[in-house]
Design a protein around this motif. Structure first.
Motif, PDB file in Angstrom:
ATOM      1  N   ILE A 156       0.865  -1.168   0.000  1.00  0.00           N
ATOM      2  CA  ILE A 156       0.000   0.000   0.000  1.00  0.00           C
ATOM      3  C   ILE A 156       0.908   1.226   0.000  1.00  0.00           C
ATOM      4  CG2 ILE A 156      -1.933  -1.117   1.177  1.00  0.00           C
ATOM      5  CD1 ILE A 156      -1.085   0.296   3.732  1.00  0.00           C
ATOM      6  N   SER A 157       0.434   2.308  -0.583  1.00  0.00           N
ATOM      7  CA  SER A 157       1.278   3.488  -0.693  1.00  0.00           C
ATOM      8  C   SER A 157       0.464   4.745  -0.454  1.00  0.00           C
ATOM      9  CB  SER A 157       1.934   3.555  -2.076  1.00  0.00           C
ATOM     10  OG  SER A 157       0.953   3.610  -3.097  1.00  0.00           O
ATOM     11  N   THR A 158       1.165   5.810  -0.162  1.00  0.00           N
ATOM     12  CA  THR A 158       0.552   7.108   0.075  1.00  0.00           C
ATOM     13  C   THR A 158       1.553   8.177  -0.338  1.00  0.00           C
ATOM     14  OG1 THR A 158      -0.544   8.491   1.744  1.00  0.00           O
ATOM     15  CG2 THR A 158       1.340   7.199   2.481  1.00  0.00           C
ATOM     16  N   GLU A 159       1.046   9.325  -0.769  1.00  0.00           N
ATOM     17  CA  GLU A 159       1.919  10.350  -1.340  1.00  0.00           C
ATOM     18  C   GLU A 159       1.517  11.731  -0.858  1.00  0.00           C
ATOM     19  OE1 GLU A 159       1.671  10.696  -5.566  1.00  0.00           O
ATOM     20  OE2 GLU A 159       3.597  11.725  -5.758  1.00  0.00           O
ATOM     21  N   HIS A 160       2.519  12.587  -0.663  1.00  0.00           N
ATOM     22  CA  HIS A 160       2.288  14.000  -0.329  1.00  0.00           C
ATOM     23  C   HIS A 160       2.881  14.872  -1.427  1.00  0.00           C
ATOM     24  CE1 HIS A 160       1.763  17.544   2.289  1.00  0.00           C
ATOM     25  NE2 HIS A 160       2.871  17.972   1.681  1.00  0.00           N
ATOM     26  N   ARG A 161       2.055  15.697  -2.046  1.00  0.00           N
ATOM     27  CA  ARG A 161       2.509  16.644  -3.057  1.00  0.00           C
ATOM     28  C   ARG A 161       2.536  18.042  -2.437  1.00  0.00           C
ATOM     29  NH1 ARG A 161       2.441  14.526  -8.220  1.00  0.00           N
ATOM     30  NH2 ARG A 161       1.261  12.582  -8.496  1.00  0.00           N
ATOM     31  N   CYS A 191      10.731   4.686   0.194  1.00  0.00           N
ATOM     32  CA  CYS A 191      10.539   6.137   0.140  1.00  0.00           C
ATOM     33  C   CYS A 191      10.955   6.628  -1.249  1.00  0.00           C
ATOM     34  CB  CYS A 191      11.378   6.823   1.216  1.00  0.00           C
ATOM     35  SG  CYS A 191      11.293   8.628   1.180  1.00  0.00           S
ATOM     36  N   THR A 192      10.069   7.348  -1.917  1.00  0.00           N
ATOM     37  CA  THR A 192      10.350   7.887  -3.246  1.00  0.00           C
ATOM     38  C   THR A 192      10.249   9.403  -3.208  1.00  0.00           C
ATOM     39  OG1 THR A 192       9.444   5.905  -4.315  1.00  0.00           O
ATOM     40  CG2 THR A 192       9.686   7.876  -5.679  1.00  0.00           C
ATOM     41  N   GLU A 217      17.235  10.291   5.015  1.00  0.00           N
ATOM     42  CA  GLU A 217      18.572  10.796   5.343  1.00  0.00           C
ATOM     43  C   GLU A 217      19.659  10.107   4.536  1.00  0.00           C
ATOM     44  OE1 GLU A 217      18.648  10.199   9.515  1.00  0.00           O
ATOM     45  OE2 GLU A 217      17.292  11.883   9.953  1.00  0.00           O
ATOM     46  N   SER A 218      19.418   8.873   4.118  1.00  0.00           N
ATOM     47  CA  SER A 218      20.425   8.158   3.323  1.00  0.00           C
ATOM     48  C   SER A 218      20.619   8.787   1.949  1.00  0.00           C
ATOM     49  CB  SER A 218      20.031   6.689   3.157  1.00  0.00           C
ATOM     50  OG  SER A 218      18.921   6.548   2.287  1.00  0.00           O
ATOM     51  N   LEU A 219      19.660   9.619   1.514  1.00  0.00           N
ATOM     52  CA  LEU A 219      19.785  10.281   0.222  1.00  0.00           C
ATOM     53  C   LEU A 219      20.778  11.442   0.263  1.00  0.00           C
ATOM     54  CD1 LEU A 219      16.007  10.372  -0.779  1.00  0.00           C
ATOM     55  CD2 LEU A 219      17.776   8.907  -1.752  1.00  0.00           C
ATOM     56  N   GLY A 220      21.036  11.967   1.463  1.00  0.00           N
ATOM     57  CA  GLY A 220      21.987  13.068   1.604  1.00  0.00           C
ATOM     58  C   GLY A 220      21.601  14.300   0.811  1.00  0.00           C
ATOM     59  N   LEU A 221      20.341  14.670   0.829  1.00  0.00           N
ATOM     60  CA  LEU A 221      19.873  15.807   0.039  1.00  0.00           C
ATOM     61  C   LEU A 221      20.465  17.116   0.553  1.00  0.00           C
ATOM     62  CD1 LEU A 221      16.091  14.903  -0.367  1.00  0.00           C
ATOM     63  CD2 LEU A 221      18.016  14.305  -1.838  1.00  0.00           C
ATOM     64  N   GLN A 222      20.927  17.943  -0.370  1.00  0.00           N
ATOM     65  CA  GLN A 222      21.484  19.257  -0.035  1.00  0.00           C
ATOM     66  C   GLN A 222      20.661  20.319  -0.759  1.00  0.00           C
ATOM     67  OE1 GLN A 222      23.952  19.782   2.134  1.00  0.00           O
ATOM     68  NE2 GLN A 222      24.197  17.590   2.507  1.00  0.00           N
ATOM     69  N   ARG A 223      19.778  20.965  -0.031  1.00  0.00           N
ATOM     70  CA  ARG A 223      18.924  22.018  -0.598  1.00  0.00           C
ATOM     71  C   ARG A 223      18.228  21.547  -1.875  1.00  0.00           C
ATOM     72  NH1 ARG A 223      18.765  26.739   1.438  1.00  0.00           N
ATOM     73  NH2 ARG A 223      18.136  27.727  -0.527  1.00  0.00           N
ATOM     74  N   ALA A 224      17.667  20.356  -1.811  1.00  0.00           N
ATOM     75  CA  ALA A 224      16.948  19.818  -2.961  1.00  0.00           C
ATOM     76  C   ALA A 224      15.533  20.384  -3.002  1.00  0.00           C
ATOM     77  CB  ALA A 224      16.900  18.298  -2.875  1.00  0.00           C
ATOM     78  N   ARG A 225      15.089  20.756  -4.171  1.00  0.00           N
ATOM     79  CA  ARG A 225      13.709  21.223  -4.348  1.00  0.00           C
ATOM     80  C   ARG A 225      12.824  20.002  -4.574  1.00  0.00           C
ATOM     81  NH1 ARG A 225      13.016  26.589  -4.982  1.00  0.00           N
ATOM     82  NH2 ARG A 225      14.881  27.874  -5.287  1.00  0.00           N
ATOM     83  N   VAL A 226      12.072  19.664  -3.547  1.00  0.00           N
ATOM     84  CA  VAL A 226      11.267  18.443  -3.568  1.00  0.00           C
ATOM     85  C   VAL A 226       9.845  18.778  -3.973  1.00  0.00           C
ATOM     86  CG1 VAL A 226      10.338  16.566  -2.165  1.00  0.00           C
ATOM     87  CG2 VAL A 226      12.708  17.304  -1.847  1.00  0.00           C
ATOM     88  N   ARG A 227       9.344  18.061  -4.961  1.00  0.00           N
ATOM     89  CA  ARG A 227       7.979  18.264  -5.447  1.00  0.00           C
ATOM     90  C   ARG A 227       6.989  17.350  -4.733  1.00  0.00           C
ATOM     91  NH1 ARG A 227       7.595  19.372 -11.592  1.00  0.00           N
ATOM     92  NH2 ARG A 227       8.483  21.269 -10.688  1.00  0.00           N
ATOM     93  N   SER A 228       7.399  16.125  -4.458  1.00  0.00           N
ATOM     94  CA  SER A 228       6.493  15.199  -3.771  1.00  0.00           C
ATOM     95  C   SER A 228       7.307  14.121  -3.065  1.00  0.00           C
ATOM     96  CB  SER A 228       5.514  14.548  -4.752  1.00  0.00           C
ATOM     97  OG  SER A 228       6.188  13.680  -5.637  1.00  0.00           O
ATOM     98  N   ILE A 229       6.696  13.543  -2.042  1.00  0.00           N
ATOM     99  CA  ILE A 229       7.288  12.429  -1.306  1.00  0.00           C
ATOM    100  C   ILE A 229       6.231  11.330  -1.204  1.00  0.00           C
ATOM    101  CG2 ILE A 229       8.294  11.659   0.870  1.00  0.00           C
ATOM    102  CD1 ILE A 229       9.223  14.480   1.390  1.00  0.00           C
ATOM    103  N   ALA A 230       6.642  10.106  -1.483  1.00  0.00           N
ATOM    104  CA  ALA A 230       5.733   8.968  -1.381  1.00  0.00           C
ATOM    105  C   ALA A 230       6.357   7.899  -0.490  1.00  0.00           C
ATOM    106  CB  ALA A 230       5.432   8.389  -2.762  1.00  0.00           C
ATOM    107  N   LEU A 231       5.513   7.245   0.287  1.00  0.00           N
ATOM    108  CA  LEU A 231       5.927   6.099   1.100  1.00  0.00           C
ATOM    109  C   LEU A 231       5.106   4.889   0.687  1.00  0.00           C
ATOM    110  CD1 LEU A 231       6.390   7.188   4.831  1.00  0.00           C
ATOM    111  CD2 LEU A 231       8.152   6.739   3.117  1.00  0.00           C
ATOM    112  N   ARG A 232       5.758   3.744   0.633  1.00  0.00           N
ATOM    113  CA  ARG A 232       5.069   2.499   0.310  1.00  0.00           C
ATOM    114  C   ARG A 232       5.411   1.445   1.341  1.00  0.00           C
ATOM    115  NH1 ARG A 232       7.160   0.413  -4.962  1.00  0.00           N
ATOM    116  NH2 ARG A 232       8.649  -0.727  -3.661  1.00  0.00           N
ATOM    117  N   ALA A 233       4.390   0.833   1.912  1.00  0.00           N
ATOM    118  CA  ALA A 233       4.578  -0.290   2.830  1.00  0.00           C
ATOM    119  C   ALA A 233       4.654  -1.562   2.002  1.00  0.00           C
ATOM    120  CB  ALA A 233       3.432  -0.360   3.832  1.00  0.00           C
TER     121      ALA A 233
END
Length: 353
Positions: free
Chosen positions: A186-191, A229-230, A264-280
């Motif tokens: 199952i998955s869910t997303e935040h835009r 995590c996407t 945190e494993s992505l090591g993002l540095q001032r990344a402009r994020v459009r959406s985040i999704a999680l999937r179980a």
């Protein structure tokens, strides 16, 4: 000693918004080559041992054909690894760029040449803590671990873990390709309303998504064994990280911790994020869990509150209770999500599937 097995591990560049029917269509394509196909969250395992004679091609030739058809039919680029065990095939695949393939010959010399120089952390089951512990004893590569007596590894890691690590370092893997259907997810997303730079807002979105997944898992009496995590960025590119949960769970606090670790494993540095999704991932019925997750004493209170919140949400709606970290000074101007999930910060473009 040569085993004669030929295992293909494929990793596909799956889009986060892929059609729900894609996995089944992909399975049918792969089963044209061999009936022994195991779909994974990001790819597939194929046992090509009996297929080489039928197709009159070696494993490399069949792999090239599989990759070509997946690209032609579904637009899916893939990396591929071929070896005599699923473990070696997966390790080879992880090192291979998209559109290419790595084939490890079925001979002791070829397997040793590939495996021994690899960092020990690339072996399955070796996490950061285990790799650090082995490094303290000068064991940094698979070859160095393979040269250590099994009893020594068992004293360092415990009987079962030490024995398994010793077998893997020797290139032994007794697992097989399981053609059973892939576990459900199952998955869910935040835009975000606009491309978001603030890591604090990224973490707040992760918490909201973990809370949503936990609520849905508990409502359906299911547990998850993994979490993916996407992250989608302003240029519409994306990255994905998957983590295996410490144990199968349905608790928000554990899901959130794992989501934070993946982010945190992505090591993002001032990344402009459009959406985040999680999937179980790898869902199963809660009553089939072999044992419950062992939590620290400080987690008892959140779990008790979680149960109370679930009962309140069933009676009064999901907007009644939510984690305090999601509280903000003002509500977004857009309308709440139609399923009643109008908790603060979660009312903008939040969707579940």
């Amino acid at each position: 000693m040569m085993s004669g097995r030929r295992i293909l591990r494929l990793s596909f560049d799956l889009p986060p918004d892929a059609d729900a029917g894609l996995p089944e269509r992909l399975r049918r394509l792969l089963e044209d080559f061999t009936p022994r196909v195991q779909l994974l969250e990001d790819g597939a395992l194929l046992d090509l041992t009996g297929a080489t004679r039928w197709w009159q091609r070696d494993a490399r030739g069949i792999t090239e054909l599989v990759q070509l058809r997946a690209l032609a039919y579904f637009g899916l680029r893939s990396s591929a690894g071929v070896a005599n065990t699923p473990m070696l095939a997966a390790m080879a695949c992880a090192l291979t760029p998209l559109g290419q393939r790595t084939v490890i010959d079925d001979s002791p010399e070829a397997i040793s040449a590939f495996l021994r120089p690899r960092p020990v952390r690339e072996l399955p089951g070796v996490g950061g803590k285990t790799a650090t512990l082995l490094g303290e004893y000068g064991l940094h590569t698979v070859g160095e671990v393979a040269d250590v007596p099994q009893l020594t590894l068992q004293r360092l890691l415990g009987a079962r873990a030490g024995r398994t690590l010793h077998q893997h370092a020797q290139g032994h893997d007794t697992t097989s390709v399981d053609p059973a259907p892939a576990p459900k997810t199952i998955s869910t997303e935040h835009r975000f309303a606009r491309d978001e730079l603030d890591p604090a807002r990224h973490r707040r979105a992760l918490l909201a998504l973990a809370d949503d997944l936990g609520t849905r898992l508990r409502a359906s009496d299911q547990i998850a064994r993994g979490l993916t995590c996407t992250i989608r960025y302003a240029d519409d590119s994306g990255t994905r990280r998957s983590r295996t949960l410490p144990e199968a769970t349905q608790h928000t606090v554990v899901l959130a911790r794992t989501a934070y670790a993946a982010y945190e494993s992505l090591g993002l540095q001032r990344a402009r994020v459009r959406s985040i999704a999680l999937r179980a991932d790898a869902l199963g019925p809660a009553d089939r869990a072999t044992r419950q997750l062992t939590l620290d004493a400080q987690d008892d209170k959140p779990l008790a509150i979680e149960a109370v919140a679930d009962r309140a949400r069933v009676r009064y709606g999901r907007q009644v209770l939510y984690p305090a970290a999601l509280a903000i000074s003002s509500r977004p101007t857009s309308a709440p999500h139609q399923d009643g999930g109008g908790r603060p910060e979660d009312t903008r473009g939040h969707r579940a599937t």
